[in-house]
Design an enzyme around this catalytic site. Structure first.
Site, PDB file in Angstrom:
ATOM      1  N   CYS A 139     -15.772  -9.217  19.084  1.00  0.00           N
ATOM      2  CA  CYS A 139     -14.874  -8.389  18.262  1.00  0.00           C
ATOM      3  C   CYS A 139     -14.100  -7.420  19.152  1.00  0.00           C
ATOM      4  CB  CYS A 139     -15.673  -7.635  17.202  1.00  0.00           C
ATOM      5  SG  CYS A 139     -16.975  -6.613  17.889  1.00  0.00           S
ATOM      6  N   GLN A 174     -21.010 -10.308   6.539  1.00  0.00           N
ATOM      7  CA  GLN A 174     -19.610 -10.457   6.952  1.00  0.00           C
ATOM      8  C   GLN A 174     -18.699 -10.085   5.774  1.00  0.00           C
ATOM      9  OE1 GLN A 174     -18.131 -11.325   9.778  1.00  0.00           O
ATOM     10  NE2 GLN A 174     -19.861 -11.965  11.047  1.00  0.00           N
ATOM     11  N   CYS A 222      -6.753  -0.564  -3.424  1.00  0.00           N
ATOM     12  CA  CYS A 222      -6.707  -0.826  -1.993  1.00  0.00           C
ATOM     13  C   CYS A 222      -6.398  -2.308  -1.833  1.00  0.00           C
ATOM     14  CB  CYS A 222      -8.045  -0.489  -1.335  1.00  0.00           C
ATOM     15  SG  CYS A 222      -8.035  -0.939   0.408  1.00  0.00           S
ATOM     16  N   TYR A 230     -27.926 -11.096  19.194  1.00  0.00           N
ATOM     17  CA  TYR A 230     -27.220 -10.156  18.328  1.00  0.00           C
ATOM     18  C   TYR A 230     -26.996 -10.859  16.983  1.00  0.00           C
ATOM     19  CZ  TYR A 230     -26.129  -8.184  22.956  1.00  0.00           C
ATOM     20  OH  TYR A 230     -26.190  -7.699  24.235  1.00  0.00           O
ATOM     21  N   ASP A 251     -23.089 -12.692  19.870  1.00  0.00           N
ATOM     22  CA  ASP A 251     -22.115 -12.040  18.978  1.00  0.00           C
ATOM     23  C   ASP A 251     -22.354 -10.537  19.081  1.00  0.00           C
ATOM     24  OD1 ASP A 251     -20.359 -11.301  17.005  1.00  0.00           O
ATOM     25  OD2 ASP A 251     -21.371 -12.330  15.362  1.00  0.00           O
ATOM     26  N   CYS A 266       0.844  -1.189   0.000  1.00  0.00           N
ATOM     27  CA  CYS A 266       0.000   0.000   0.000  1.00  0.00           C
ATOM     28  C   CYS A 266       0.883   1.244   0.000  1.00  0.00           C
ATOM     29  CB  CYS A 266      -0.889  -0.005   1.242  1.00  0.00           C
ATOM     30  SG  CYS A 266      -1.845   1.501   1.401  1.00  0.00           S
TER      31      CYS A 266
HETATM   32  C1  SAM Z   1     -21.071  -8.110  15.677  1.00  0.00           C
HETATM   33  S1  SAM Z   1     -22.637  -7.952  14.913  1.00  0.00           S
HETATM   34  C2  SAM Z   1     -23.092  -9.633  14.771  1.00  0.00           C
HETATM   35  C3  SAM Z   1     -23.844  -9.953  13.543  1.00  0.00           C
HETATM   36  C4  SAM Z   1     -24.076 -11.439  13.201  1.00  0.00           C
HETATM   37  N1  SAM Z   1     -24.037 -12.318  14.330  1.00  0.00           N
HETATM   38  C5  SAM Z   1     -23.139 -11.900  12.117  1.00  0.00           C
HETATM   39  O1  SAM Z   1     -22.312 -12.799  12.336  1.00  0.00           O
HETATM   40  O2  SAM Z   1     -23.218 -11.369  11.002  1.00  0.00           O
HETATM   41  C6  SAM Z   1     -23.607  -7.352  16.264  1.00  0.00           C
HETATM   42  C7  SAM Z   1     -25.069  -7.170  15.955  1.00  0.00           C
HETATM   43  O3  SAM Z   1     -25.731  -6.759  17.155  1.00  0.00           O
HETATM   44  C8  SAM Z   1     -26.771  -5.850  16.823  1.00  0.00           C
HETATM   45  N2  SAM Z   1     -27.119  -5.128  18.070  1.00  0.00           N
HETATM   46  C9  SAM Z   1     -26.488  -4.065  18.635  1.00  0.00           C
HETATM   47  N3  SAM Z   1     -27.066  -3.746  19.810  1.00  0.00           N
HETATM   48  C10 SAM Z   1     -28.087  -4.626  20.014  1.00  0.00           C
HETATM   49  C11 SAM Z   1     -29.037  -4.816  21.054  1.00  0.00           C
HETATM   50  N4  SAM Z   1     -29.059  -4.040  22.127  1.00  0.00           N
HETATM   51  N5  SAM Z   1     -29.909  -5.822  20.935  1.00  0.00           N
HETATM   52  C12 SAM Z   1     -29.894  -6.642  19.845  1.00  0.00           C
HETATM   53  N6  SAM Z   1     -29.033  -6.500  18.826  1.00  0.00           N
HETATM   54  C13 SAM Z   1     -28.122  -5.512  18.897  1.00  0.00           C
HETATM   55  C14 SAM Z   1     -26.171  -5.026  15.715  1.00  0.00           C
HETATM   56  O4  SAM Z   1     -27.163  -4.419  14.936  1.00  0.00           O
HETATM   57  C15 SAM Z   1     -25.380  -6.117  14.939  1.00  0.00           C
HETATM   58  O5  SAM Z   1     -26.174  -6.678  13.919  1.00  0.00           O
END
Ligand code: SAM
Length: 459
Positions: free
Chosen positions: A411, A286, A162, A315, A384, A75
């Site tokens: 994460c 993802q 990129c 989540y 997650d 880069c």
């Molecule tokens: C790290 S991502 C995980 C997405 C999914 N598990 C995946 O592998 O693609 C976290 C997710 O949590 C959701 N989120 C954030 N705050 C939340 C809450 N209070 N209750 C439910 N979902 C929530 C976000 O919108 C997001 O889609």
């Protein structure tokens, strides 16, 4: 605490770590200074720009002695582009840094000394791994600039290529650049709110080749759109769809509420394992398809489903993990706060013919306890969460529910360690921790954890 620096001071030190935000960490008499610029092992001089109670912020003004872990980067703008904080650091060292981050946080914040933490699973080829780029368009000295924001600023670092994106993104950026020049398309100006072209988004599937280009515009009209589409099609034979998203608000949000298809279909198709997903301009997916399969296979291995289990996927986003697990479970409940993501999750279940899933839209901290109070109990709970980790209500409900297994996808190692501590103090045992490198050349650290319930069932 004694603060050994003042604003405006220039200090010298070695970068010993990189923060979540991608800044170098320098210690001076035990006091932490976060500096913009530099890599682990660099000896640097830093100008102090801000003093806080327990740390200071600064900018690297000179690399006095480069780190022995530096490698030639492909880069050309890594010094100032804010996209990747570890660009230029040997990949082996990146992996070591990420494994150590997880180990240190679980020990220091989680207080868990005896836990088996595996070395991170890295990529065989950590280049051009992303299937999505989303970047702003702006103006600098009368010329259009397209690229990521520069480190610590809202100025744009212009890119032609990129090295972490699929090369179809380069082709799309090239076509857009030519279109802007030929038809005098005015880039959007954040300060005045004038100009047309705000952001570009390119998504593609590594499996099907399908490619989507989205232009976010400050207005309904896209001049010379036919010629623009021709330019894209000439460069990208796999082009499936071009979408114009309209965002006329003075806001930091990238996309507006209205989208219109200007070429092809509304969605592209991608796969994770054998599962099919429709990807729209708005939907979250993802970004590292190779490592997503590694991560989800671990989730499946840790859940160890035999077919009779009830699973919660908290989540759940667009339901990718839920659907992966539903193929091996009796029933999966997915919970997610973004309503559109739940709509996508339901659609994804439908197109894959999966019927043993139930998706709930709303905050996990409200929905999860409610479902538990209704008498729904899980054998396996998968979480997650976003970077801030699980809401205390979610942790509390897991503790009350006592599932046999908890699979935690994280994460952010620090909030992960905080949550593991609470679960460990309440009958759960951390069995395995497996970091997975989802974002090479950046400081982001992903890991997946298996916990089993060992406490008293009477508790
Ligand atoms: C790290 S991502 C995980 C997405 C999914 N598990 C995946 O592998 O693609 C976290 C997710 O949590 C959701 N989120 C954030 N705050 C939340 C809450 N209070 N209750 C439910 N979902 C929530 C976000 O919108 C997001 O889609």
């Amino acid at each position: 605490m004694n603060i050994p620096v003042n604003k405006g001071n220039i200090i010298e030190g070695e970068i010993i770590d990189i923060s979540h935000e991608g800044n170098g960490v320098v210690k001076l008499e035990g006091y932490t200074i976060f500096t913009e610029g530099g890599l682990i092992g660099d000896k640097v001089s830093v100008i102090i720009t801000e003093i806080k109670k327990s740390y200071a912020l600064g900018k690297t003004v000179k690399i006095i002695e480069p780190s022995k872990h530096r490698v030639d980067t492909k880069c050309s703008i890594s010094d100032y582009c804010g996209g990747c904080s570890l660009q230029g650091l040997d990949y082996k060292m990146q992996l070591e840094f990420k494994t150590n981050k997880v180990k240190n946080d679980i020990k220091r914040i989680g207080g868990l000394d005896e836990v088996a933490i595996h070395n991170i699973i890295g990529m065989d080829n950590p280049n051009r791994y992303r299937n999505k780029v989303q970047i702003p368009v702006g103006m600098e000295n009368g010329e259009a600039v397209i690229g990521f924001y520069k480190k610590g600023s809202h100025d744009i670092a212009n890119i032609d290529t990129c090295v972490i994106q699929h090369d179809v993104a380069d082709k799309a950026i090239g076509a857009i650049r030519e279109y802007i020049k030929e038809f005098k398309i005015e880039p959007y100006d954040n300060k005045t709110g004038k100009g047309l072209l705000r952001h570009i988004i390119v998504k593609n599937s590594f499996k099907t080749g399908d490619t989507m280009v989205v232009l976010v515009t400050n207005g309904n009209i896209l001049p010379h759109s036919d010629q623009f589409i021709k330019k894209l099609r000439d460069r990208i034979p796999e082009l499936k769809t071009v979408i114009q998203n309209i965002n006329t608000k003075k806001t930091n949000l990238v996309m507006g509420a209205k989208s219109q298809v200007i070429y092809g279909e509304e969605k592209i198709i991608d796969y994770i394992g054998n599962l099919k997903f429709y990807i729209s301009a708005e939907s979250f997916f993802q970004v590292n398809p190779v490592q997503t399969e590694v991560l989800y296979s671990k989730a499946l291995e840790y859940a160890d489903l035999k077919g009779n289990e009830t699973v919660f996927d908290i989540y759940c986003g667009i339901g990718t993990i839920s659907l992966f697990l539903a193929q091996k479970a009796k029933k999966v409940y997915g919970i997610e706060s973004v309503n559109q993501a739940i709509k996508d999750a339901k659609e994804n279940a439908r197109i894959n013919g999966i019927e043993n899933v139930e998706f709930h839209s709303g905050n996990a901290e409200e929905i999860f306890p409610k479902l538990y109070e209704k008498g729904i109990k899980a054998d396996v709970v998968v979480v997650d969460p976003p970077r801030k980790g699980c809401d205390p209500q979610v942790i509390d409900t897991i503790i009350k529910m006592k599932p046999e297994k908890v699979v935690y996808v994280s994460c952010n190692p620090s909030t992960l360690a905080r949550d593991l501590k609470v679960l460990s103090e309440n009958g759960f045992k951390v069995m395995e921790v497996q970091p997975v490198d989802m974002f090479p050349w950046t400081g982001h650290v992903e890991s997946i954890i298996l916990m089993t319930y060992c406490g008293s069932k009477e508790k």
